[in-house]
Design an enzyme around this catalytic site. Structure first.
Site, PDB file in Angstrom:
ATOM      1  N   THR A 107     -25.822  -8.486  13.719  1.00  0.00           N
ATOM      2  CA  THR A 107     -26.726  -7.667  12.883  1.00  0.00           C
ATOM      3  C   THR A 107     -27.775  -8.516  12.181  1.00  0.00           C
ATOM      4  O   THR A 107     -28.769  -7.986  11.682  1.00  0.00           O
ATOM      5  CB  THR A 107     -25.923  -6.924  11.787  1.00  0.00           C
ATOM      6  OG1 THR A 107     -25.333  -7.924  10.933  1.00  0.00           O
ATOM      7  CG2 THR A 107     -24.814  -6.078  12.385  1.00  0.00           C
ATOM      8  N   ASP A 199     -30.990 -25.176  14.519  1.00  0.00           N
ATOM      9  CA  ASP A 199     -30.039 -24.761  13.481  1.00  0.00           C
ATOM     10  C   ASP A 199     -29.889 -25.875  12.459  1.00  0.00           C
ATOM     11  O   ASP A 199     -29.314 -26.936  12.740  1.00  0.00           O
ATOM     12  CB  ASP A 199     -28.687 -24.427  14.133  1.00  0.00           C
ATOM     13  CG  ASP A 199     -27.726 -23.811  13.121  1.00  0.00           C
ATOM     14  OD1 ASP A 199     -27.465 -24.444  12.067  1.00  0.00           O
ATOM     15  OD2 ASP A 199     -27.250 -22.696  13.368  1.00  0.00           O
ATOM     16  N   ASP A 202     -26.245 -27.083  11.598  1.00  0.00           N
ATOM     17  CA  ASP A 202     -25.659 -27.867  12.695  1.00  0.00           C
ATOM     18  C   ASP A 202     -26.255 -29.268  12.764  1.00  0.00           C
ATOM     19  O   ASP A 202     -25.538 -30.244  13.021  1.00  0.00           O
ATOM     20  CB  ASP A 202     -25.883 -27.159  14.048  1.00  0.00           C
ATOM     21  CG  ASP A 202     -24.882 -26.033  14.266  1.00  0.00           C
ATOM     22  OD1 ASP A 202     -23.891 -25.965  13.513  1.00  0.00           O
ATOM     23  OD2 ASP A 202     -25.106 -25.227  15.187  1.00  0.00           O
TER      24      ASP A 202
HETATM   25  C1  PRP Z   1     -29.281 -20.667   7.934  1.00  0.00           C
HETATM   26  C2  PRP Z   1     -30.125 -21.208   6.803  1.00  0.00           C
HETATM   27  C3  PRP Z   1     -30.251 -20.003   5.907  1.00  0.00           C
HETATM   28  C4  PRP Z   1     -30.271 -18.863   6.884  1.00  0.00           C
HETATM   29  C5  PRP Z   1     -31.687 -18.429   7.031  1.00  0.00           C
HETATM   30  O1  PRP Z   1     -27.964 -20.662   7.594  1.00  0.00           O
HETATM   31  O2  PRP Z   1     -29.591 -22.327   6.195  1.00  0.00           O
HETATM   32  O3  PRP Z   1     -29.198 -19.876   4.978  1.00  0.00           O
HETATM   33  O4  PRP Z   1     -29.792 -19.371   8.119  1.00  0.00           O
HETATM   34  O5  PRP Z   1     -31.750 -17.297   7.799  1.00  0.00           O
HETATM   35  P1  PRP Z   1     -32.209 -15.896   7.226  1.00  0.00           P
HETATM   36  O6  PRP Z   1     -33.456 -16.130   6.430  1.00  0.00           O
HETATM   37  O7  PRP Z   1     -32.454 -15.080   8.471  1.00  0.00           O
HETATM   38  O8  PRP Z   1     -31.089 -15.347   6.394  1.00  0.00           O
HETATM   39  P2  PRP Z   1     -26.850 -20.203   8.637  1.00  0.00           P
HETATM   40  O9  PRP Z   1     -26.583 -18.737   8.466  1.00  0.00           O
HETATM   41  O10 PRP Z   1     -27.207 -20.651  10.021  1.00  0.00           O
HETATM   42  O11 PRP Z   1     -25.564 -20.951   8.109  1.00  0.00           O
HETATM   43  P3  PRP Z   1     -25.268 -22.532   7.953  1.00  0.00           P
HETATM   44  O12 PRP Z   1     -26.080 -23.023   6.805  1.00  0.00           O
HETATM   45  O13 PRP Z   1     -23.807 -22.572   7.665  1.00  0.00           O
HETATM   46  O14 PRP Z   1     -25.599 -23.208   9.254  1.00  0.00           O
HETATM   47  N1  URA Z   2     -31.320 -20.725  10.454  1.00  0.00           N
HETATM   48  C1  URA Z   2     -31.541 -21.950  10.999  1.00  0.00           C
HETATM   49  O1  URA Z   2     -30.788 -22.907  10.755  1.00  0.00           O
HETATM   50  N2  URA Z   2     -32.602 -22.093  11.811  1.00  0.00           N
HETATM   51  C2  URA Z   2     -33.443 -21.078  12.092  1.00  0.00           C
HETATM   52  O2  URA Z   2     -34.402 -21.294  12.834  1.00  0.00           O
HETATM   53  C3  URA Z   2     -33.185 -19.816  11.516  1.00  0.00           C
HETATM   54  C4  URA Z   2     -32.118 -19.676  10.698  1.00  0.00           C
END
Ligand code: PRP
Ligand code: URA
Length: 208
Positions: A107, A199, A202
Site C-alpha cells: 500500500t 534504498d 539498506d
Molecule cells: C525510507 C526512508 C523514509 C521513507 C520515505 O525508509 O528512510 O523513512 O522510506 O518514503 P516515503 O516518503 O514514501 O514514506 P524505509 O521505509 O525504506 O525504511 P528503512 O529506513 O528501515 O530502510
Molecule cells: N526510501 C528509500 O530509501 N529510497 C527511496 O528512493 C524511496 C524511499
C-alpha cells in the site's frame, strides 16, 4: 512554506558520490553525515541567540550562544538514525527522540512501531531527520504524531526529496519548513525516488 534546498558546489559533489551505486558502506555513511551537517547548519539559521559574558585571554567581552537544550532531533528509524552523527557534530547536546515507521510495500502506507521522545517535547523546536522524502507518507505521519503530542515548532530535514512528496507534505503540514539537499525528478511505480540513491536504509546499514 516553500522547501529550502541547499545550493552549493560541495553539496553537488558529495551527492554525486552518494548516489553512485559503486559507493561502499563506509563512504556512504560518511557522506550522509557530512551532508546532514550542512542541512543542520541551514536549519539553525533562525536559532535564537542569548548574550553571555565570557573572558578571552585578552579581555572580558559579550558573546552570543544558542541554547542547545531548545532543540530535539527526531530520526525516523531506520535510515534517519544515520543522520544523528552529523547532527551531534554540530549540536553535541541536542536531545534525540525516535520514531519507528515502516512502509507497507503493497500500500506504500507508513506503519508505526516505535515512539520515544524526551520530556517537555511540546516546548522544543523539533527537527525530524530522514534522508529520503519519497511519497511523503512517513514524514507526514511522523509530523502528525508530534503535533498530537503538542509540538508546535517542527522542521524536516531530508537529503533527497521527490516533488510528489514535497507537494503532499506542504499540503498536509504547511507550517513545517522542509530542508533538503536535492529535489529529484519523480517517483517510480514502487515509490522509489528517480534518480535517487536506492534504498537509503539498506545502503547505510549494509543490508543490501
Ligand atoms: C525510507 C526512508 C523514509 C521513507 C520515505 O525508509 O528512510 O523513512 O522510506 O518514503 P516515503 O516518503 O514514501 O514514506 P524505509 O521505509 O525504506 O525504511 P528503512 O529506513 O528501515 O530502510
Ligand atoms: N526510501 C528509500 O530509501 N529510497 C527511496 O528512493 C524511496 C524511499
Amino acid at each position: 512554506m516553500e522547501p529550502i534546498k541547499l545550493n552549493h558546489p560541495l553539496i553537488e559533489h558529495k551527492l554525486s558520490i552518494l548516489r553512485d551505486k559503486n559507493t561502499g558502506t563506509k563512504e556512504f555513511r560518511e557522506l550522509i553525515s557530512e551532508i546532514t551537517l550542512f542541512l543542520c547548519y541551514e536549519a539553525m539559521k533562525d536559532a535564537k541567540l542569548t548574550e553571555v559574558e565570557i573572558e578571552t585571554p585578552i579581555t572580558k567581552t559579550k558573546a552570543k550562544q544558542i541554547n542547545e537544550n531548545d532543540y530535539v532531533f527526531v530520526p525516523i528509524i531506520r535510515a534517519g538514525t544515520g543522520m544523528i552523527d552529523g547532527i551531534v557534530t554540530m549540536i553535541p547536546n541536542a536531545k534525540i527522540g525516535h520514531i519507528g515507521l515502516y512502509r507497507n510495500e503493497e500500500t506504500l502506507k507508513p506503519v508505526r512501531y516505535y515512539y520515544k521522545m524526551p520530556k517537555g517535547i511540546e516546548n522544543k523546536t523539533v527537527i525530524i531527520i530522514d534522508p529520503m522524502l519519497a511519497t511523503g507518507g512517513s514524514g507526514i505521519d511522523a509530523i502528525t504524531l508530534l503535533k498530537e503530542d503538542g509540538v508546535k515548532n517542527i522542521k524536516f530535514l531530508s537529503i533527497i526529496a521527490a516533488p510528489e512528496g514535497l507537494k503532499k507534505m506542504q499540503e498536509v503540514h504547511p507550517d513545517v519548513q522542509i530542508y533538503c539537499a536535492a529535489i529529484d525528478e519523480h517517483l517510480n511505480d514502487v515509490g522509489y525516488i528517480v534518480p535517487g540513491l536506492g534504498d537509503a536504509g539498506d545502503r547505510i546499514f549494509g543490508t543490501v
